[in-house]
Design an enzyme around this catalytic site. Sequence first.
Site, mmCIF file in Angstrom:
data_model
loop_
_atom_site.group_PDB
_atom_site.id
_atom_site.type_symbol
_atom_site.label_atom_id
_atom_site.label_comp_id
_atom_site.label_asym_id
_atom_site.label_seq_id
_atom_site.Cartn_x
_atom_site.Cartn_y
_atom_site.Cartn_z
ATOM 1 N N ASP A 1 41.239 34.488 28.896
ATOM 2 C CA ASP A 1 41.946 34.041 27.372
ATOM 3 C C ASP A 1 41.687 33.309 26.743
ATOM 4 O O ASP A 1 41.669 31.760 26.467
ATOM 5 C CB ASP A 1 42.964 34.665 28.462
ATOM 6 N N ASP B 1 50.849 40.704 34.958
ATOM 7 C CA ASP B 1 50.235 39.958 36.336
ATOM 8 C C ASP B 1 51.078 39.282 36.931
ATOM 9 O O ASP B 1 50.316 39.648 38.557
ATOM 10 C CB ASP B 1 48.762 39.594 36.059
#
Length: 345
Positions: free
Chosen positions: A18, A300
């Site tokens: 990310d 998540d």
Amino acid sequence: MTTASPNSLFGMGNPLLDICAVVDKDFLDKYALKPNDQILADDSHKALFEELAKKFNVEYHAGGATQNSIKIAQWMIQEPHNVGTFFGCIGKDKFGQILKQKAEEAHIDAHYYEQDEEPTGTCAACITGDNRSLVAHLAAANCYKKEKHLDLEENWMLVEKAKVYYIAGFFLTVSLESILKVAKHASENNKLFCLNLSAPFICQFFKDNLMQVMPYVDLLFGNETEASAFAKEQDFETKDIKEIAKKTQALPKVNKKRQRIVVFTQGNDDTVLASGDKTETFPVEKVDPKDIVDTNGAGDAFVGGFLSELVQEKSLDLCVRAGHYAGHVIIKQSGCTFPEKPDYK
């Protein structure tokens, strides 16, 4: 009480690095991004990754939806290590090395298929306020091959060791045959197979793949936007999240020993859980907006918290509670990162 054992939780998905930054509205507009969305990068986003790193203050975090959830589950459980196994594909490069190192630090048992045709995948997390727009450049993650990795005896043995399986819907764009092999194994052995809708585009453009897997899904996760997109594609003719959960529960299922459970989160609104013949709602503890650092990874984290109790065979209300706790912690951190230990009772 069952305690978690090594490799009892199995995840397979897209391992991504990310690249997170707080951006401005002009940046979103330039690349036609919605403030709160998940998309796959196309040619129009080529320059986005470079511009992000040049113009804004970026942070790198090991990501990928499934891998995030497995890590959070492991963090919640703490001991023993390696409760979570993770499979996915990376490149033989610097970013790949970072992902391997981060997986090790998180005490998950990651077995990556490494290839050198494509670089390790990345995901731009463009943050504005408490919204995050995700643009994933799958690259290597897209190269996962069942016959080159999942089918290998030493890898399949790890699949067989697990009791609970979790795959984010994002992986439906990569390797349907790998998902089906794992899903069928779970179903034939009366183990728990969990799937996440992951994004509206999965429900819309990968509907055929999604519906090939759905009969094997014992537990389905999603948020309110994904649930609405799913309902629309399935012609449910309702916008009521509880109704959508019930109708999703009733879709055809292979393993008749387990009735499907459906869990839909709605940001800071109540979480909806359909199990058996009842649909319940669980309130989410409110967070002061000034404490919210970054909502990237909240979904998540919810799944990770939920799975940490599920793999220990705890009741569903305890699973939801742990999910809420984990989501709560993550939004106060940058990226899907967490303090050293959970303060969870």
